[in-house]
Write a protein that holds these residues in place. Structure first.
Motif, PDB file in Angstrom:
ATOM      1  N   PHE A  22       1.345  -1.327   0.179  1.00  0.00           N
ATOM      2  CA  PHE A  22       0.031  -0.415   0.264  1.00  0.00           C
ATOM      3  C   PHE A  22       0.751   1.273  -0.177  1.00  0.00           C
ATOM      4  N   GLU A  23       1.851   1.468   0.939  1.00  0.00           N
ATOM      5  CA  GLU A  23       2.365   2.425   0.827  1.00  0.00           C
ATOM      6  C   GLU A  23       3.567   2.835  -0.971  1.00  0.00           C
ATOM      7  N   LEU A  24       3.706   1.158  -1.284  1.00  0.00           N
ATOM      8  CA  LEU A  24       4.324   1.877  -2.461  1.00  0.00           C
ATOM      9  C   LEU A  24       3.131   2.139  -3.278  1.00  0.00           C
ATOM     10  N   MET A  25       1.825   1.942  -3.318  1.00  0.00           N
ATOM     11  CA  MET A  25       0.853   2.465  -4.534  1.00  0.00           C
ATOM     12  C   MET A  25       0.504   3.557  -4.421  1.00  0.00           C
ATOM     13  N   ASP A  26       0.749   4.185  -3.266  1.00  0.00           N
ATOM     14  CA  ASP A  26       0.227   5.627  -2.705  1.00  0.00           C
ATOM     15  C   ASP A  26       1.369   6.598  -2.696  1.00  0.00           C
ATOM     16  N   SER A  27       2.029   6.786  -4.077  1.00  0.00           N
ATOM     17  CA  SER A  27       2.974   7.507  -4.002  1.00  0.00           C
ATOM     18  C   SER A  27       3.024   8.358  -3.627  1.00  0.00           C
ATOM     19  N   ALA A  28       1.751   9.602  -4.185  1.00  0.00           N
ATOM     20  CA  ALA A  28       2.020  11.401  -3.114  1.00  0.00           C
ATOM     21  C   ALA A  28       1.670  10.771  -1.994  1.00  0.00           C
ATOM     22  N   ASP A  29       1.302  10.038  -0.913  1.00  0.00           N
ATOM     23  CA  ASP A  29       1.428   9.802   0.520  1.00  0.00           C
ATOM     24  C   ASP A  29       0.269  10.538   0.304  1.00  0.00           C
ATOM     25  N   ALA A  30      -1.112  10.384   0.539  1.00  0.00           N
ATOM     26  CA  ALA A  30      -2.317  11.117   0.366  1.00  0.00           C
ATOM     27  C   ALA A  30      -2.611   9.808   1.929  1.00  0.00           C
ATOM     28  N   TYR A  31      -3.138   8.591   1.829  1.00  0.00           N
ATOM     29  CA  TYR A  31      -3.143   8.890   3.242  1.00  0.00           C
ATOM     30  C   TYR A  31      -2.183   8.628   4.247  1.00  0.00           C
ATOM     31  N   LYS A  32      -1.200   8.732   4.348  1.00  0.00           N
ATOM     32  CA  LYS A  32       0.156   9.213   5.255  1.00  0.00           C
ATOM     33  C   LYS A  32      -0.118  10.424   5.379  1.00  0.00           C
ATOM     34  N   HIS A  33      -0.872  11.577   5.245  1.00  0.00           N
ATOM     35  CA  HIS A  33      -0.520  13.129   5.519  1.00  0.00           C
ATOM     36  C   HIS A  33      -2.443  12.724   6.311  1.00  0.00           C
ATOM     37  N   ALA A  34      -3.379  11.705   5.052  1.00  0.00           N
ATOM     38  CA  ALA A  34      -4.619  12.743   6.056  1.00  0.00           C
ATOM     39  C   ALA A  34      -4.384  11.527   7.378  1.00  0.00           C
ATOM     40  N   MET A  35      -3.555  10.688   7.986  1.00  0.00           N
ATOM     41  CA  MET A  35      -3.377   9.942   9.274  1.00  0.00           C
ATOM     42  C   MET A  35      -2.628  10.674   9.728  1.00  0.00           C
ATOM     43  N   TRP A  36      -1.378  11.276   9.439  1.00  0.00           N
ATOM     44  CA  TRP A  36      -1.266  12.530  10.482  1.00  0.00           C
ATOM     45  C   TRP A  36      -1.688  13.455  10.837  1.00  0.00           C
ATOM     46  N   ARG A  37      -2.373  14.524   9.939  1.00  0.00           N
ATOM     47  CA  ARG A  37      -3.642  15.426  10.142  1.00  0.00           C
ATOM     48  C   ARG A  37      -4.301  14.599  11.732  1.00  0.00           C
ATOM     49  N   LEU A  38      -5.360  13.602  11.001  1.00  0.00           N
ATOM     50  CA  LEU A  38      -6.241  12.640  11.971  1.00  0.00           C
ATOM     51  C   LEU A  38      -5.297  13.083  13.492  1.00  0.00           C
ATOM     52  N   VAL A  39      -4.125  12.454  13.738  1.00  0.00           N
ATOM     53  CA  VAL A  39      -4.008  11.888  14.860  1.00  0.00           C
ATOM     54  C   VAL A  39      -3.247  13.493  15.862  1.00  0.00           C
ATOM     55  N   ARG A  40      -2.268  14.330  14.669  1.00  0.00           N
ATOM     56  CA  ARG A  40      -2.727  15.798  15.406  1.00  0.00           C
ATOM     57  C   ARG A  40      -3.785  16.315  15.883  1.00  0.00           C
ATOM     58  N   SER A  41      -4.941  16.020  15.222  1.00  0.00           N
ATOM     59  CA  SER A  41      -6.076  16.337  16.195  1.00  0.00           C
ATOM     60  C   SER A  41      -6.643  16.261  17.079  1.00  0.00           C
ATOM     61  N   ARG A  42      -6.270  14.590  17.393  1.00  0.00           N
ATOM     62  CA  ARG A  42      -6.849  13.566  18.440  1.00  0.00           C
ATOM     63  C   ARG A  42      -6.108  14.630  19.342  1.00  0.00           C
ATOM     64  N   HIS A  43      -4.148  14.488  19.319  1.00  0.00           N
ATOM     65  CA  HIS A  43      -3.579  15.164  19.890  1.00  0.00           C
ATOM     66  C   HIS A  43      -4.207  17.116  20.335  1.00  0.00           C
ATOM     67  N   GLU A  44      -4.244  17.958  20.019  1.00  0.00           N
ATOM     68  CA  GLU A  44      -4.789  18.831  19.834  1.00  0.00           C
ATOM     69  C   GLU A  44      -6.033  18.422  21.161  1.00  0.00           C
ATOM     70  N   THR A  45      -7.291  18.175  20.300  1.00  0.00           N
ATOM     71  CA  THR A  45      -8.297  17.907  21.206  1.00  0.00           C
ATOM     72  C   THR A  45      -7.667  17.032  22.186  1.00  0.00           C
ATOM     73  N   LEU A  46      -7.013  16.293  22.673  1.00  0.00           N
ATOM     74  CA  LEU A  46      -6.954  16.462  24.606  1.00  0.00           C
ATOM     75  C   LEU A  46      -6.524  17.202  24.766  1.00  0.00           C
TER      76      LEU A  46
END
Length: 166
Positions: A22-46
Motif C-alpha cells: 500500500f505504501e508503494l502504491m500511494d506515491s503521493a502519500d495521501a493516506y499518510k498525510h491524512a493519518m498525520w492530520r487525524l492524529v494531530r487533531s486528536r492530540h490537539e483535542t486532548l
C-alpha cells in the motif's frame, strides 16, 4: 512498523507485506498525510480539553501522547501543589480514575459501550503519575473525554489542596 516485526506470526507478516505494498502504491502519500492530520487533531483535542496548548513535534510519529500529570499540574497550578499531589495520590489510582471517568462520559456522549485503556507513562512498573494514551485507536470524542477527565480530576485535587492549606 519495522520496530514491531520481531517474532511476528505468519498472518502478521502478511499484513506487513500488504502495508508495504500500500505504501508503494500511494506515491503521493495521501493516506499518510491524512493519518498525520487525524492524529494531530486528536492530540490537539486532548490537550485543549485539559486546558493546555501543545507543540507538535514534527519528528514524532504522534502515535502516543504521554501525559505527565505532575507536569500538567505544574502548568495549570503551582509547584507546591505538584509536591502535594505526588505525596498524596497513588499514580495507579490516577490512571484508573481518568480511564473510568473518560469511559463513562464517552459512553454517554456516543451512546455506545466503550472502553478506554491508559498505560503507565513509561511502561508497567512506572511509579510516576503519568499516562500514555494511543492516539490511533479511538475517535476524537474519546480524547476530549480523557482530557476533560484529567482536568476535572486535577481541579478536584486542587480544591483539596487549597482546603488543606487554608
Amino acid at each position: 512498523a519495522l520496530n514491531h516485526t520481531a517474532g511476528l506470526s505468519t498472518p502478521q507478516q502478511v499484513q506487513m507485506v500488504l502495508f508495504s505494498l500500500f505504501e508503494l502504491m500511494d506515491s503521493a502519500d495521501a493516506y499518510k498525510h491524512a493519518m498525520w492530520r487525524l492524529v494531530r487533531s486528536r492530540h490537539e483535542t486532548l490537550y485543549r480539553c485539559i486546558g493546555l496548548e501543545t507543540d507538535w513535534d514534527p519528528e514524532s510519529s504522534g502515535y502516543y501522547a504521554e501525559l505527565s500529570l505532575d507536569e500538567i499540574a505544574r502548568q495549570l497550578y503551582r509547584p507546591d501543589f505538584v509536591d502535594w499531589l505526588l505525596e498524596n495520590v497513588v499514580a495507579g489510582e490516577l490512571l484508573y480514575r481518568i480511564a473510568d471517568e473518560a469511559r463513562h462520559s464517552y459512553e454517554v456522549l456516543e451512546k455506545i459501550e466503550a472502553g478506554i485503556v491508559l498505560m503507565p507513562g513509561s511502561g508497567f512498573g512506572d511509579t510516576r503519575p503519568a499516562a500514555r494514551v494511543s492516539l490511533a485507536n479511538l475517535n476524537e470524542n474519546a480524547y476530549a473525554a480523557i482530557g476533560t477527565a484529567i482536568r476535572h480530576m486535577l481541579d478536584e485535587y486542587w480544591a483539596r489542596f487549597q482546603a488543606e492549606k487554608s
